[in-house]
Design an enzyme around this catalytic site. Structure first.
Site, PDB file in Angstrom:
ATOM      1  N   ASN A 130       1.034  -1.237  -0.140  1.00  0.00           N
ATOM      2  CA  ASN A 130      -0.113  -0.107  -0.011  1.00  0.00           C
ATOM      3  C   ASN A 130       0.838   1.243  -0.219  1.00  0.00           C
ATOM      4  OD1 ASN A 130       0.640  -0.717   2.702  1.00  0.00           O
ATOM      5  ND2 ASN A 130      -0.918   0.314   3.409  1.00  0.00           N
ATOM      6  N   GLU A 138       0.440   5.249   0.684  1.00  0.00           N
ATOM      7  CA  GLU A 138      -0.620   6.356   1.046  1.00  0.00           C
ATOM      8  C   GLU A 138      -0.121   7.605   0.595  1.00  0.00           C
ATOM      9  OE1 GLU A 138      -1.003   5.781   5.300  1.00  0.00           O
ATOM     10  OE2 GLU A 138      -2.077   3.995   4.992  1.00  0.00           O
ATOM     11  N   CYS A 144      -3.883   0.556  -2.703  1.00  0.00           N
ATOM     12  CA  CYS A 144      -3.865  -0.427  -1.763  1.00  0.00           C
ATOM     13  C   CYS A 144      -2.939  -1.503  -2.218  1.00  0.00           C
ATOM     14  CB  CYS A 144      -5.087  -1.346  -1.809  1.00  0.00           C
ATOM     15  SG  CYS A 144      -6.514  -0.508  -1.051  1.00  0.00           S
ATOM     16  N   GLU A 148      -3.203  -4.491  -2.978  1.00  0.00           N
ATOM     17  CA  GLU A 148      -3.690  -5.464  -4.158  1.00  0.00           C
ATOM     18  C   GLU A 148      -3.562  -4.748  -5.404  1.00  0.00           C
ATOM     19  OE1 GLU A 148      -4.723  -4.695  -0.886  1.00  0.00           O
ATOM     20  OE2 GLU A 148      -6.243  -6.148  -0.380  1.00  0.00           O
ATOM     21  N   CYS A 167     -10.639  -4.491   0.055  1.00  0.00           N
ATOM     22  CA  CYS A 167     -11.492  -3.360  -0.062  1.00  0.00           C
ATOM     23  C   CYS A 167     -12.370  -3.751  -1.204  1.00  0.00           C
ATOM     24  CB  CYS A 167     -10.901  -2.058   0.055  1.00  0.00           C
ATOM     25  SG  CYS A 167     -10.282  -1.623  -1.462  1.00  0.00           S
ATOM     26  N   CYS A 193     -10.639  -2.747  -4.671  1.00  0.00           N
ATOM     27  CA  CYS A 193      -9.633  -3.692  -4.997  1.00  0.00           C
ATOM     28  C   CYS A 193     -10.455  -5.035  -5.598  1.00  0.00           C
ATOM     29  CB  CYS A 193      -8.535  -4.267  -3.940  1.00  0.00           C
ATOM     30  SG  CYS A 193      -7.554  -2.960  -3.592  1.00  0.00           S
TER      31      CYS A 193
END
Ligand code: THU
Length: 125
Positions: free
Chosen positions: A42, A44, A53, A55, A86, A89
């Site tokens: 991830n 940010e 993310c 993924e 999430c 994703c």
């Protein structure tokens, strides 16, 4: 799916997590049908909505390298809780098929599932 190998790669990827805001370090490892492994962490951003993310990082890396056929993904969070992927994703995974095996692992827990279980009735054009 080579879960042990993918977990080792996902743990390595989690070390590269850029997560100064949430403190949640996530790593993903994606196995292609051709036998390659792509990892992601991830990443940010201070404008929180721009966060990517782990993924999606792994999937975008794979697709941008010419791979679109995937067997499975291991998602590792460096924490005791299990964190499921999430919704964004899941939809990005679904773009490339609904047969994806998914293993979610933390330092204490593990769940084995699949994209079709996590995202039934998939939206597709
Ligand atoms: N995160 C992931 O990397 N994967 C998920 O499936 C859920 C959330 C990250 C994004 C953000 O950096 C942090 O976890 C908290 O939301």
């Amino acid at each position: 799916m080579n879960t042990e190998k993918l977990l080792a790669e996902a743990k390595k990827a989690a070390k590269n997590s850029y997560s100064p805001y949430s403190g949640l370090r996530v790593g993903a490892a994606l196995e292609t049908k051709s036998g390659r492994i792509f990892t992601g962490s991830n990443v940010e951003n201070s404008s929180y909505g721009l966060t990517n993310c782990a993924e999606r990082t792994a999937i975008f890396k794979a697709v941008s390298e010419g791979e679109r056929d995937f067997i499975g993904m291991v998602i590792y969070s460096d924490t005791d809780r299990l964190f499921y992927p999430c919704g964004a994703c899941r939809q990005v995974m679904a773009e490339f098929g609904d047969e994806l095996s998914i293993v979610i692992i933390s330092n204490r827990n593990k769940a084995e599932t699949s994209l079709s279980q996590l995202l039934p009735s998939i939206f597709r054009l």
